[in-house]
Design an enzyme around this catalytic site. Structure first.
Site, PDB file in Angstrom:
ATOM      1  N   ASP A  10       7.164  -0.752   1.112  1.00 58.77           N
ATOM      2  CA  ASP A  10       6.098  -0.632  -0.406  1.00 58.77           C
ATOM      3  C   ASP A  10       6.741  -1.668  -1.804  1.00 58.77           C
ATOM      4  O   ASP A  10       8.184  -1.135  -1.973  1.00 58.77           O
ATOM      5  CB  ASP A  10       6.348   1.082  -0.563  1.00 58.77           C
ATOM      6  N   ILE A  11       5.771  -1.983  -1.813  1.00 57.52           N
ATOM      7  CA  ILE A  11       6.813  -2.997  -3.402  1.00 57.52           C
ATOM      8  C   ILE A  11       6.951  -2.383  -4.261  1.00 57.52           C
ATOM      9  O   ILE A  11       8.253  -2.911  -4.848  1.00 57.52           O
ATOM     10  CB  ILE A  11       5.803  -3.779  -3.447  1.00 57.52           C
ATOM     11  N   ASN A  24      -6.647  -7.706 -11.191  1.00 57.11           N
ATOM     12  CA  ASN A  24      -8.218  -7.712 -10.696  1.00 57.11           C
ATOM     13  C   ASN A  24      -7.873  -8.500 -12.114  1.00 57.11           C
ATOM     14  O   ASN A  24      -7.380  -8.582 -13.139  1.00 57.11           O
ATOM     15  CB  ASN A  24      -8.488  -7.213 -10.767  1.00 57.11           C
ATOM     16  N   GLY A  32      -5.841  -0.810  -4.064  1.00 55.10           N
ATOM     17  CA  GLY A  32      -4.436  -1.501  -3.053  1.00 55.10           C
ATOM     18  C   GLY A  32      -3.165  -1.710  -3.700  1.00 55.10           C
ATOM     19  O   GLY A  32      -2.602  -0.540  -4.200  1.00 55.10           O
ATOM     20  N   VAL A  33      -2.600  -2.716  -3.750  1.00 57.95           N
ATOM     21  CA  VAL A  33      -1.172  -2.627  -4.694  1.00 57.95           C
ATOM     22  C   VAL A  33      -1.650  -2.867  -6.147  1.00 57.95           C
ATOM     23  O   VAL A  33      -0.687  -1.773  -6.494  1.00 57.95           O
ATOM     24  CB  VAL A  33      -0.566  -4.174  -3.944  1.00 57.95           C
ATOM     25  N   ASP A  34      -2.698  -2.931  -6.702  1.00 60.43           N
ATOM     26  CA  ASP A  34      -2.831  -2.759  -8.095  1.00 60.43           C
ATOM     27  C   ASP A  34      -2.500  -1.528  -8.681  1.00 60.43           C
ATOM     28  O   ASP A  34      -1.482  -0.869  -9.368  1.00 60.43           O
ATOM     29  CB  ASP A  34      -3.899  -3.539  -8.610  1.00 60.43           C
ATOM     30  N   SER A 122      -4.372 -11.244  -1.980  1.00 66.23           N
ATOM     31  CA  SER A 122      -5.493 -11.629  -1.441  1.00 66.23           C
ATOM     32  C   SER A 122      -5.482 -11.666  -0.285  1.00 66.23           C
ATOM     33  O   SER A 122      -7.350 -11.794  -0.012  1.00 66.23           O
ATOM     34  CB  SER A 122      -6.373 -13.757  -2.255  1.00 66.23           C
ATOM     35  N   GLY A 124      -6.295  -8.493   1.382  1.00 62.04           N
ATOM     36  CA  GLY A 124      -6.376  -6.954   1.867  1.00 62.04           C
ATOM     37  C   GLY A 124      -8.139  -7.192   1.710  1.00 62.04           C
ATOM     38  O   GLY A 124      -8.420  -7.838   2.193  1.00 62.04           O
TER      39      GLY A 124
END
Length: 174
Positions: A10-11, A24, A32-34, A122, A124
């Site tokens: 998990d980042i 984005n 997602g990650v964002d 990119s 995902g």
């Protein structure tokens, strides 16, 4: 020599100087990650991103560009936001994806970050093949000089991505 590694995890829990957000162009959060980074960093991250939009990027952050904010409630010091190319929108040029990694490294170096963690930008919802992302990411990091950056860690969500990055790391550098 920069050390490059790939781990599954998990980042948002990484104890590095900077983590990279697969953002984005609005910089105002997403999925997602964002979404995970925004949730873990707390509401001050959104305000910092709004400030970036008002001052530096009024039309949004372009694909392949990178910009930094503080990390607030995350265990790192900075979040470097970059916008990956979206294959579903025809953004399939490898140079666009390469730029995400190299510009993020440039920003990290400029901040004085010695360690940085990347997601699989990119791979995902933006539709890029995991093996292509891994190959492009590893080649970009290996070939790009980022003074002061000693550790690059790819933090990957799931074994499929980890396998792709492990394979790319096992290939000799060009």
């Amino acid at each position: 020599m920069t050390s490059i590694e790939a781990v599954q995890g998990d980042i948002t829990t990484e104890r590095v100087d900077a983590i990279v957000n697969a953002a984005n162009s609005t910089l105002l959060g997403g999925g997602g990650v964002d979404g995970a980074i925004h949730a873990a960093a707390g509401p001050r991250l959104l305000e910092a991103c709004r400030r970036l939009r008002r001052t530096d990027w009024p039309d949004g952050l372009p694909v392949g560009e990178a910009a930094a904010t503080d990390a607030f409630d995350l265990p790192c010091r900075w979040v470097i936001h970059t916008v990956g190319p979206n294959a579903h929108r025809g953004q399939t040029a490898p140079a666009l994806l390469t730029s995400c990694f190299t510009r993020s490294l440039d920003v990290a170096s400029g901040l004085g970050a010695a360690s940085i963690a990347f997601p699989a930008i990119s791979a995902g919802a933006y539709g890029w093949d995991a093996a292509d992302v891994a190959r492009i990411a590893i080649e970009a990091v290996r070939s790009h000089l980022a003074p002061g950056v000693d550790l690059v860690r790819f933090v990957l969500f799931g074994s499929r991505l980890l396998d792709a990055f492990d394979h790319a790391l096992s290939r000799p550098a060009d």
